[in-house]
Design a protein around this motif. Structure first.
Motif, short mmCIF file in Angstrom:
data_model
loop_
_atom_site.label_atom_id
_atom_site.label_comp_id
_atom_site.label_asym_id
_atom_site.label_seq_id
_atom_site.Cartn_x
_atom_site.Cartn_y
_atom_site.Cartn_z
N GLU A 1 -44.67 24.53 37.82
CA GLU A 1 -44.28 23.23 37.27
C GLU A 1 -44.54 23.18 35.77
N GLU A 2 -45.59 23.88 35.37
CA GLU A 2 -45.96 23.93 33.95
C GLU A 2 -46.55 25.29 33.64
N PHE A 3 -46.25 25.78 32.43
CA PHE A 3 -46.74 27.10 32.03
C PHE A 3 -47.06 27.05 30.54
N HIS A 4 -48.35 27.19 30.19
CA HIS A 4 -48.78 27.16 28.80
C HIS A 4 -48.30 25.93 28.05
N GLY A 5 -48.27 24.80 28.73
CA GLY A 5 -47.84 23.56 28.09
C GLY A 5 -46.35 23.33 28.14
N PHE A 6 -45.56 24.31 28.63
CA PHE A 6 -44.12 24.13 28.81
C PHE A 6 -43.91 23.51 30.20
N ARG A 7 -43.30 22.35 30.25
CA ARG A 7 -43.07 21.69 31.54
C ARG A 7 -41.64 21.97 32.00
N ILE A 8 -41.45 22.00 33.30
CA ILE A 8 -40.14 22.33 33.85
C ILE A 8 -39.13 21.25 33.48
N ASP A 9 -37.91 21.67 33.17
CA ASP A 9 -36.83 20.76 32.79
C ASP A 9 -36.17 20.22 34.05
N GLU A 10 -36.19 18.90 34.24
CA GLU A 10 -35.64 18.33 35.46
C GLU A 10 -34.14 18.60 35.60
N GLY A 11 -33.45 18.92 34.49
CA GLY A 11 -32.03 19.23 34.56
C GLY A 11 -31.73 20.65 34.98
N ASP B 1 -34.14 22.91 37.19
CA ASP B 1 -35.41 23.07 37.89
C ASP B 1 -35.29 24.20 38.89
N ALA B 2 -35.97 25.32 38.62
CA ALA B 2 -35.86 26.50 39.47
C ALA B 2 -36.45 26.30 40.84
N ARG B 3 -37.21 25.24 41.03
CA ARG B 3 -37.80 24.97 42.35
C ARG B 3 -36.79 24.35 43.30
N PRO C 1 -32.71 24.09 44.97
CA PRO C 1 -31.57 24.97 45.25
C PRO C 1 -30.65 25.06 44.05
N ILE C 2 -30.13 26.23 43.79
CA ILE C 2 -29.34 26.46 42.58
C ILE C 2 -28.12 25.56 42.50
N GLU C 3 -27.56 25.19 43.66
CA GLU C 3 -26.37 24.35 43.65
C GLU C 3 -26.68 22.91 43.23
N LYS C 4 -27.96 22.55 43.17
CA LYS C 4 -28.34 21.18 42.83
C LYS C 4 -28.96 21.07 41.44
N THR C 5 -28.86 22.10 40.64
CA THR C 5 -29.51 22.04 39.34
C THR C 5 -28.80 22.95 38.35
N CYS C 6 -29.26 22.92 37.08
CA CYS C 6 -28.77 23.79 36.00
C CYS C 6 -27.28 23.63 35.76
N ALA C 7 -26.76 22.41 35.79
CA ALA C 7 -25.34 22.16 35.57
C ALA C 7 -24.90 22.54 34.16
N TYR C 8 -25.82 22.45 33.16
CA TYR C 8 -25.47 22.77 31.78
C TYR C 8 -25.94 24.15 31.35
N CYS D 1 -35.28 26.17 33.43
CA CYS D 1 -35.55 25.91 32.02
C CYS D 1 -36.86 25.13 31.89
N TYR D 2 -37.48 25.26 30.70
CA TYR D 2 -38.74 24.57 30.40
C TYR D 2 -38.65 23.97 29.00
N ARG D 3 -39.40 22.87 28.81
CA ARG D 3 -39.40 22.19 27.52
C ARG D 3 -40.83 21.98 27.03
N LYS D 4 -40.98 21.97 25.71
CA LYS D 4 -42.25 21.62 25.08
C LYS D 4 -41.96 21.08 23.69
N LYS D 5 -42.55 19.92 23.39
CA LYS D 5 -42.29 19.29 22.10
C LYS D 5 -43.25 19.78 21.04
#
Length: 926
Positions: A507-517, A519-521, A523-530, A537-541
């Motif tokens: 869910e989080e790795f070194h402060g990078f949180r998983i991108d809800e858009g 989310d590898a957790r 099924p692939i058909e329900k995520t990563c549309a972009y 994908c992961y994000r960190k500000k």
């Protein structure tokens, strides 16, 4: 048949009654009831505590049908008349509504009572604690752990049984102070058969100490259902430990707001307090806007309803004197955007949150899940509409508006509906909306709370954006003309890890949180549309700017560099950007800067391959570097894993510096160690994180007997939401610290400018903390000033005088002396204490001289005595140095409070704050 129906109806009212501001009562809540005799007084009722009342302790009480609670064995006589004036000799009583009653002809029970214990009703005690804190925030800082509630329900008038009275009295204690609460729901009569009116008050039985409400013994007594000393009609709180104290306004803290944080969507009540309000009206401004629904309840409180706010972060609340037209005081409110858990409710959550809808040609379709949540609970659908236009010339937002839209459907069982279609023109005027106007719609589902349910902070929803087709198509060319070299932003954002763990995807790795858009957790058909060729994908500000990194990975966890391969993109404005960095692009900053530009350049009907390449030129994936994998190491008992990876044991007791970082705003972590009387183990019962340069403090304290964890920011007690669902909740966030409770119940504590963070887990038994410190070793190696404390620095352990020792030192005495060298004095302690003398009482093992402890420890080793028992014996010599607060001398043994025989508290048993907590410290390098 009608009589039978009426009887069942009355039984329902008695057994399932729910009255506002009352603690739940009745047979279904395991209450006992009084007999319907004329002058009924119960036999002595034994209490599980020694309850302090007017400086004396009582372990039993009696209840009278005439509206009295009496203490002791010798005060049950009713020879006194309710009309006689206070004080009374020998009658020790609480009188919530003392009046002669007669309900011998009643067919149902009318008076209920029960003892409330923490192990059986923690939520009820939490409710009582919240009420008390409105009147005595300092005295009631610790959670109530015991209460006794008596409810007089629907009592008939002696003269006219149509008139009825309903009221409730609560006795409660937190182990230090005792309180009494009176709540009046309905008062329709106040005279007995002789014409005497009721009395409300207290009597100590010594002919000296007593208290009586002014309206007692007069017809005006009925109007107290509209009065209060805390601003809640019909409710009164009194401090009754040593003598009766009514509420008085506290002026030492300045203007305060409760709660101090809340959702930007508003609609909830907040209170201003902390100063005395001498006017009948004031002008209240929230974020520079006048709030017109405020009312002054009394000299203590002003109550308002929070409006919708445009921005998250720190919001200023100002109090103005209407007559003198000047500013009286200000305080800050922390506004946040609620966590989005729309996937719990909506089947088409991904489609709603990751698209730009055209309000001219599309309808908003909500497809509901059919699961345990949507079947069991009822939800009201509310839409919060934020709208704005964007000036491409100076890149600013203007004409910002907001509105709350209740669809008017009431509370629904969403599983039975299936789906719902909402026309955009029913939300805002589609035809007259400017083409460059964008709406951000937060579709929220507010859960209905039923009696007996746990209160929940759950606020699920989905945020979607609407924009006219013409804006979508024309935005990319204009946007490309405004772009500059992206390297200035890439230097500001975190560097991505080159490899992401995949077994499982974190869910989080070194402060990078998983991108809800993406989310590898899921099924692939329900995520990563972009990011169609990515698996997660992961994000960190950035810690200091608006920018942020987005890092995407293939199915093997390898970083993707090229945009057409599904790479992440630079966020010039991170979706997690904090509005305290500057005022404020809010939720639209990321939309205009990074999202609408992608949609227009790469996804619209008018796109070209060259335009999409240009987009990725200005929004590249960034770079990556190798990160060491995080490892979780379990340690036993009082073991400390140092910053260079070594482990040593330390059994000291008191307060110690765990880790100090002079280079990071003078940040310091202190811990409080104590021993367990049952097995002699030593652990940490609390820790505090201080930012010395910013004069900020964050404190965690676990109370095993209370089954609760208290979190304080500076001195303010933070409300930790009680959730019915396993969802992540943001507890607190500002420019210094972020505290989030994860779905698994663990707390994550991170700091914007420091190269480490903490994870805190409370064990199910509530007797231990688990604490993990995650440190970036590479950056720690470059510190100009090394860290210090029990964890040392990256090279090992160093005494405060600079002497370095080897962690492999076989001399246990040397390691013990090292630990003692980092003992914190009272003057240097960062801990907040609710009472002035809590330092001495809580740190029961703190000795005046570390040499004395060292000598005793050495004697233990020489005698061959087991260390854990030897330490306990050593501490017993100090018992005469510890005392309790004022005259409340209690200790805790299991669930029973026992009175101590003197002003000192034996360390053989714990005083009410000294509960064993074991905090396992683990340092994990990445």
């Amino acid at each position: 048949m009608f009589r039978l129906y009426l009887l069942f109806h009355l039984l329902y009212l008695i057994y399932c009654v729910d009255i506002k501001n009352f603690v739940p009562f009745g047979i279904e809540h395991n209450d006992k009831s009084l007999e319907n005799d004329l002058n009924y007084v119960t036999e002595p009722i034994s209490l599980s505590v020694r309850y302090s009342f007017f400086n004396k302790f009582y372990d039993e009480l009696r209840i009278s049908s005439h509206g009295l609670i009496m203490f002791g064995n010798e005060t049950c006589s009713l020879s006194y008349k309710s009309s006689d004036p206070f004080p009374f000799q020998d009658l020790v009583c609480v009188a919530p509504f003392w009046i002669n009653t007669n309900f011998t002809y009643e067919t149902l029970k009318n008076i209920f009572y029960r003892e409330i214990l923490l192990k059986t009703e923690p939520q009820t005690l939490y409710q009582i604690t919240k009420i008390l804190r409105t009147g005595f925030p300092k005295l009631a800082a610790q959670r109530m752990f015991w209460a006794f509630v008596v409810t007089w329900y629907d009592l008939p008038d002696i003269k006219n049984e149509i008139n009825r009275n309903t009221y409730q009295a609560i006795l409660t204690t937190n182990g230090f102070y005792s309180f009494t609460l009176f709540t009046y729901h309905q008062l329709e009569w106040s005279q007995d058969s002789t014409g005497n009116h009721a009395r409300i008050g207290f009597n100590a039985g010594d002919n000296v100490n007593y208290y009586q409400l002014k309206k007692s013994l007069s017809p005006q007594i009925l109007s107290i259902v509209n009065d209060s000393n805390i601003g809640i009609p019909g409710q009164f709180i009194f401090h009754t430990t040593g003598h009766v104290n009514d509420i008085q306004c506290e002026t030492s803290t300045g203007l305060q707001v409760s709660p101090f944080r809340g959702s930007i969507y508003g609609g909830y009540e907040f209170r201003l307090h902390g100063i005395c309000f001498k006017r009948s009206t004031y002008e209240i401004r929230v974020d520079n806007h006048v709030v017109d629904n405020c009312r002054v309840l009394n000299s203590l409180y002003i109550v308002c309803t929070m409006p919708m706010l445009m921005d998250s972060g720190k919001i200023k609340i100002e109090l103005f004197d209407n007559e003198e037209k000047k500013l009286v005081d200000t305080t800050n409110f922390l506004a946040h955007v609620p966590e989005d858990h729309g996937e719990l409710i909506l089947k088409n959550y991904i489609n709603l949150t990751h698209q730009i809808a055209d309000p001219n040609n599309e309808e908003l379709i909500l497809e509901f899940q059919s699961n345990e949540i949507t079947k069991k609970y009822l939800f009201k659908i509310v839409i919060y509409d934020y709208a704005t236009q964007f000036s491409s010339n100076n890149q600013t937002l203007y004409n910002r508006t907001r509105q709350k839209i209740d669809l008017g459907l009431g509370y629904l069982n969403l599983s039975s509906i299936g789906n719902l279609t909402v026309r955009y023109d029913s939300l805002f005027s589609v035809n007259t909306d400017p083409n460059d106007r964008v709406h951000a719609l937060q579709i929220s589902f507010e859960m209905k709370h039923k009696p007996g349910w746990l209160r929940s902070a759950l606020f699920v929803g989905a945020k979607i954006f609407t924009a006219a087709t013409s804006l979508n198509a024309a935005y990319c060319p204009a946007w490309l003309l405004l772009q500059t070299d992206p390297r200035q932003y890439l230097e500001q954002v975190p560097v991505c890890p080159c490899q992401m763990p995949t077994q499982p995807w974190p869910e989080e790795f070194h402060g990078f949180r998983i991108d809800e858009g993406c989310d590898a957790r899921k099924p692939i058909e329900k995520t990563c549309a972009y990011h169609r060729k990515a698996r997660g994908c992961y994000r960190k500000k950035s810690d200091t700017t608006w920018a942020g990194a987005q890092c995407c990975y293939d199915e093997h966890g390898k970083f993707i560099e090229q945009g057409n391969e599904g790479a992440g993109t630079l966020d010039v404005v991170s979706p997690d950007a904090n509005s305290w960095l500057e005022k404020s692009l809010s939720m639209f900053g990321h939309f205009f800067s990074d999202f609408l530009s992608y949609w227009s350049c790469c996804r619209s009907l008018l796109i070209s391959e060259e335009m999409c390449k240009e987009y990725y030129k200005y929004r590249p994936a960034g770079r990556c570097e190798d990160f060491e994998s995080e490892s979780i190491e379990k340690h036993g008992d009082p073991y400390f894993a140092t910053l260079n990876g070594s482990v040593y044991a330390f059994r000291g007791q008191g307060e110690f510096t765990l880790l100090a970082l002079p280079d990071f705003n003078g940040q310091e972590i202190q811990i409080r160690l104590s021993s367990n009387e049952n097995d002699g183990n030593v652990g940490i019962e609390a820790f505090v994180i201080g930012f010395l340069q910013g004069k900020r403090r964050v404190q965690f304290e676990l109370f095993s007997k209370y089954q609760s964890c208290e979190i304080r920011i500076d001195t303010k007690l933070i409300e930790v939401p009680h959730e019915e669902f396993a969802v992540a909740v943001l507890i607190y966030e500002d420019e210094f610290i972020k505290i989030k409770r994860k779905a698994n119940g663990a707390f994550k504590i991170s700091f914007p400018t420091a190269h480490f963070r903490l994870r805190v887990t409370i064990r199910p038994t509530f007797d231990f903390f688990d604490l993990e410190t995650l440190v970036q070793r590479e950056k720690f190696n470059k510190l100009s000033t090394p860290s210090y404390g029990l964890l040392g620095d990256v090279n090992g352990l160093t005494f405060p005088n600079g002497t370095r020792i080897s962690i492999n030192e076989s001399d246990e005495q040397m390691l013990f002396e090292y630990g003692q060298s980092w003992r914190v004095s009272r003057n240097s302690s960062l801990f907040h204490y609710s009472f002035d003398d809590m330092f001495d009482s809580t740190i029961k093992s703190e000795l005046n001289s570390s040499e004395e402890m060292k000598s005793t420890e050495q004697n233990c080793h020489e005698s061959g005595t087991e260390n854990e028992y030897c330490t306990k014996d050593m501490l017993s010599n100090e018992e005469d140095n510890f005392h309790h607060w004022e005259s409340v001398n209690v200790v805790i043994d299991e669930n029973v409070l026992l009175q101590t025989t003197s002003g000192s508290v034996s360390t053989g048993k714990c005083i009410s704050l000294n509960f064993l907590l074991l905090l396992l410290l683990k340092n994990v390098f990445f």
